[in-house]
Write an enzyme that holds these catalytic residues in place. Structure first.
Site, PDB file in Angstrom:
ATOM      1  N   ALA A  25      39.111  46.273  43.069  1.00  0.00           N
ATOM      2  CA  ALA A  25      38.776  46.718  41.712  1.00  0.00           C
ATOM      3  C   ALA A  25      37.478  46.096  41.191  1.00  0.00           C
ATOM      4  O   ALA A  25      36.741  46.726  40.439  1.00  0.00           O
ATOM      5  CB  ALA A  25      39.916  46.381  40.761  1.00  0.00           C
ATOM      6  N   GLN A 102      40.574  49.423  48.170  1.00  0.00           N
ATOM      7  CA  GLN A 102      41.815  49.538  47.415  1.00  0.00           C
ATOM      8  C   GLN A 102      41.622  50.489  46.232  1.00  0.00           C
ATOM      9  O   GLN A 102      42.564  50.767  45.511  1.00  0.00           O
ATOM     10  CB  GLN A 102      42.227  48.166  46.863  1.00  0.00           C
ATOM     11  CG  GLN A 102      42.505  47.127  47.921  1.00  0.00           C
ATOM     12  CD  GLN A 102      42.744  45.747  47.296  1.00  0.00           C
ATOM     13  OE1 GLN A 102      41.822  45.101  46.839  1.00  0.00           O
ATOM     14  NE2 GLN A 102      43.986  45.309  47.293  1.00  0.00           N
ATOM     15  N   ILE A 104      40.667  53.893  43.973  1.00  0.00           N
ATOM     16  CA  ILE A 104      41.006  55.315  44.039  1.00  0.00           C
ATOM     17  C   ILE A 104      39.939  56.163  43.353  1.00  0.00           C
ATOM     18  O   ILE A 104      40.117  57.353  43.158  1.00  0.00           O
ATOM     19  CB  ILE A 104      42.365  55.568  43.342  1.00  0.00           C
ATOM     20  CG1 ILE A 104      42.322  55.103  41.875  1.00  0.00           C
ATOM     21  CG2 ILE A 104      43.498  54.855  44.094  1.00  0.00           C
ATOM     22  CD1 ILE A 104      43.518  55.487  41.054  1.00  0.00           C
ATOM     23  N   ASP A 105      38.800  55.505  42.975  1.00  0.00           N
ATOM     24  CA  ASP A 105      37.830  56.175  42.110  1.00  0.00           C
ATOM     25  C   ASP A 105      36.796  57.026  42.832  1.00  0.00           C
ATOM     26  O   ASP A 105      36.060  57.781  42.200  1.00  0.00           O
ATOM     27  CB  ASP A 105      37.126  55.136  41.217  1.00  0.00           C
ATOM     28  CG  ASP A 105      36.520  53.975  42.022  1.00  0.00           C
ATOM     29  OD1 ASP A 105      35.957  54.213  43.107  1.00  0.00           O
ATOM     30  OD2 ASP A 105      36.625  52.818  41.548  1.00  0.00           O
ATOM     31  N   HIS A 122      44.815  53.058  48.979  1.00  0.00           N
ATOM     32  CA  HIS A 122      45.688  53.462  47.871  1.00  0.00           C
ATOM     33  C   HIS A 122      45.434  54.898  47.448  1.00  0.00           C
ATOM     34  O   HIS A 122      45.807  55.302  46.349  1.00  0.00           O
ATOM     35  CB  HIS A 122      45.508  52.513  46.683  1.00  0.00           C
ATOM     36  CG  HIS A 122      45.899  51.093  46.999  1.00  0.00           C
ATOM     37  ND1 HIS A 122      45.614  50.025  46.176  1.00  0.00           N
ATOM     38  CD2 HIS A 122      46.559  50.567  48.066  1.00  0.00           C
ATOM     39  CE1 HIS A 122      46.074  48.899  46.732  1.00  0.00           C
ATOM     40  NE2 HIS A 122      46.643  49.205  47.879  1.00  0.00           N
ATOM     41  N   CYS A 133      53.903  71.298  51.392  1.00  0.00           N
ATOM     42  CA  CYS A 133      53.100  71.902  52.479  1.00  0.00           C
ATOM     43  C   CYS A 133      51.793  71.146  52.726  1.00  0.00           C
ATOM     44  O   CYS A 133      51.000  71.557  53.582  1.00  0.00           O
ATOM     45  CB  CYS A 133      52.800  73.362  52.160  1.00  0.00           C
ATOM     46  SG  CYS A 133      51.622  73.603  50.801  1.00  0.00           S
ATOM     47  N   ASN A 221      33.808  37.369  44.868  1.00  0.00           N
ATOM     48  CA  ASN A 221      34.895  37.632  43.912  1.00  0.00           C
ATOM     49  C   ASN A 221      34.847  36.589  42.801  1.00  0.00           C
ATOM     50  O   ASN A 221      34.553  35.425  43.055  1.00  0.00           O
ATOM     51  CB  ASN A 221      36.250  37.583  44.636  1.00  0.00           C
ATOM     52  CG  ASN A 221      37.365  38.218  43.821  1.00  0.00           C
ATOM     53  OD1 ASN A 221      37.222  39.338  43.344  1.00  0.00           O
ATOM     54  ND2 ASN A 221      38.460  37.510  43.636  1.00  0.00           N
TER      55      ASN A 221
HETATM   56 ZN    ZN Z   1      52.821  73.531  48.876  1.00  0.00          ZN
END
Ligand code: ZN
Length: 261
Positions: A25, A102, A104-105, A122, A133, A221
């Site tokens: 992050a 990590q 998701i952006d 993630h 499906c 960090n």
């Molecule tokens: Zn589907």
């Protein structure tokens, strides 16, 4: 010697395809995306929805879609910061093999790293997947349906349940992504961690995969991590400023290296 010079020396020494970048992050906070776990982050406003609740409770799914209408637009508006830009530059230059994240952006891809070279532990917030499906849909289109009153939208192909392609609490991690991340770490001469406190699995032990294979570790960090004692470089500088300062030093280092050959 400055942290930027030390980091540059490590990247240059690791050479072409020598480095794997691991991000959390902290690489995206300078793009205005708060850490989910920090005060003011998403989870201080909304309790996370467990995967089993999402699957089993239509009310939780409706809640999740409504939250998404508020939490997704800031992600779409977010722009890569100098840290993402430097990483993308090193990827284009063949210095790094990939980015394990990590986040998701999708900001590494926005900065120019090929989607194939980004391993998202993630998941990714920009897509909606069908749990029946496996079809994928652009998130905007599904949000338009929710806004029009389809509060728990179903897959237009099979009627299956739809969910953002992010990994929820209690949802198994994508095994392919985890094994790709392990391979990238096992073959790297340098693991560069940026903006992760390395507390959750598999983040907590991926850098050790590189160390066990004889590679080096650099950590950027704000706060200490359990692997700091094993790292060749630990920097508390802001990722954007540090990587922006490192970028020209790496270019110089590489050209003086090739001049010597
Ligand atoms: Zn589907």
């Amino acid at each position: 010697m400055s942290d930027a010079q030390r980091l540059s020396d490590l990247l240059v020494a690791a050479g072409q395809l020598g480095t794997v970048v691991f991000t959390g992050a902290g690489v995206s906070t300078e793009s205005g995306i708060p850490d989910f776990r920090s005060p003011g982050g998403i989870w201080s406003r909304y309790a996370p929805i467990d995967y089993s609740d999402y699957l089993g409770d239509p009310a939780m799914r409706r809640e999740s879609w409504q939250r998404g209408l508020h939490t997704y637009p800031p992600l779409v508006a977010a722009k890569p910061n100098p840290a993402h830009v430097a990483i993308a530059d090193w990827w284009r230059g063949g210095l790094i093999t990939g980015v394990v994240t990590q986040n998701i952006d999708g900001l590494h891809q926005k900065a120019g790293v090929d989607a194939d070279a980004v391993v998202e532990l993630h998941g990714n917030a920009h897509w909606i997947g069908c749990l029946g499906c496996n079809a994928r849909f652009d998130r905007h289109g599904i949000h338009t349906r929710v806004e029009a009153g389809d509060l728990d939208p179903a897959c237009p192909h099979c009627g299956g349940m739809l969910k953002a392609t992010t990994i929820s609490f209690g949802q198994p991690l994508p095994t392919q992504a985890v094994s790709r991340a392990q391979r990238l770490h096992a073959t790297a001469r340098l693991c560069l961690v940026i903006g992760s406190s390395l507390v959750v699995y598999p983040a907590a032990n991926l850098p050790e995969v590189t160390l066990d294979a004889g590679g080096k570790l650099a950590i950027v960090n704000y706060t200490p991590t359990h692997l700091d004692p094993l790292a060749t470089l630990v920097s508390r500088e802001a990722a954007g400023a540090l990587l922006a300062a490192t970028q020209p030093l790496v270019s110089q280092g590489l050209s003086s290296q090739s001049a010597q050959v």
